[in-house]
Enzyme design. Structure first.
Site, short mmCIF file in Angstrom:
data_model
loop_
_atom_site.label_atom_id
_atom_site.label_comp_id
_atom_site.label_asym_id
_atom_site.label_seq_id
_atom_site.Cartn_x
_atom_site.Cartn_y
_atom_site.Cartn_z
N ASP A 89 0.84 -1.20 0.00
CA ASP A 89 0.00 0.00 0.00
C ASP A 89 0.87 1.25 0.00
O ASP A 89 2.02 1.22 0.45
CB ASP A 89 -0.89 0.04 1.25
CG ASP A 89 -1.85 -1.13 1.29
OD1 ASP A 89 -2.16 -1.68 0.23
OD2 ASP A 89 -2.29 -1.48 2.42
N1 URA Z 1 -1.20 -5.89 4.02
C1 URA Z 1 -1.69 -4.62 4.04
O1 URA Z 1 -2.72 -4.37 4.66
N2 URA Z 1 -1.02 -3.67 3.36
C2 URA Z 1 0.14 -3.90 2.71
O2 URA Z 1 0.71 -2.99 2.12
C3 URA Z 1 0.63 -5.21 2.71
C4 URA Z 1 -0.05 -6.18 3.37
#
Ligand code: URA
Length: 242
Positions: free
Chosen positions: A103
């Site tokens: 993310d």
């Molecule tokens: N899980 C999440 O919630 N975000 C990420 O970036 C990776 C794994």
């Protein structure tokens, strides 16, 4: 392979641009300036030099990037700069793609490659590649929450509970969490389902390959044979315990 094709394969630009580079004397092959685009290159231990900068020929590239917070993994980033702005332009040119995603507000280990089989192998849900995250939570993490994560939590839009493959406490609000899937916002959703909330998230390991401690946020490096071997072992094997 002809020098013109070698340059194109390495991401130095379209045919016309690569031809110009050669004909204007900007390219050396193993230290010797070559002016003919159709010069036949011996492919073993080939080193190209462009404007006095050396580039070892690589048939395919495998990269580890320490993604900082505030970057998007897509090529056409919408709201934040793309991780590609952290890499030399020729990687984008030669078709490098992220292997899975992080993310925008997550940091840590991001693999990238232009090898389609490799990307598929490390993103296929069937392979269950272990990933480990350092998770800073908003609230103290209770023993019940750790037990729930290890026992399995039901995420919205999922039909079966998903269990962490390892969960160890680092401090009151911080855990190391191992997962085998790669579902959308998985760690955040798992912590929410367990009754907590993620404040920050860093991926510290994929399979047997850990984020190198000397790779600063924003830096990248090539994955070499030994790194690929440690990744490959865990394709067949299992998830590392967190
Ligand atoms: N899980 C999440 O919630 N975000 C990420 O970036 C990776 C794994």
């Amino acid at each position: 392979m002809q020098l013109l094709r070698v340059l194109q394969s390495q991401g130095f630009g379209v045919r016309r641009a690569c031809r110009d580079l050669i004909e204007t004397g900007r390219v050396k092959v193993n230290g010797v300036r070559v002016l003919e685009p159709d010069f036949e290159c011996a492919m073993t231990a080939l080193t190209l030099t462009l404007d006095d900068q050396d580039w070892a020929y690589r048939e395919q590239v495998y990269l580890a990037l320490h993604k900082p917070v505030g970057f998007e993994c897509s090529r056409q980033a919408q709201h934040h700069p793309s991780v590609f702005s952290l890499l030399p332009a020729l990687f984008l040119e030669r078709g490098v793609q992220p292997v899975g995603r992080l993310d925008q507000d997550s940091s840590g280990l991001l693999l990238l490659s232009d090898d389609g089989d490799f990307i598929h192998r490390y993103t296929s849900p069937k392979k269950e590649i272990g990933k480990r995250y350092r998770v800073v939570c908003k609230h103290p993490v209770s023993e019940e929450q750790i037990a729930a994560l290890l026992g399995g939590v039901l995420l919205r839009d999922e039909t079966a509970p998903i269990a962490a493959r390892g969960c160890t406490r680092v401090s009151e609000n911080v855990i190391d969490l191992g997962i085998a899937e790669g579902k959308y916002h998985q760690v955040k959703r798992m912590l929410a389902a367990a009754g907590n909330r993620v404040e920050s998230l860093q991926r510290t390991r994929i399979g047997g390959y850990a984020l190198p401690s000397d790779l600063e946020a924003g830096q990248w490096r090539y994955l070499e044979e030994a790194d690929l071997a440690s990744l490959a072992e865990t394709v067949a094997a299992a998830v590392p315990s967190a």
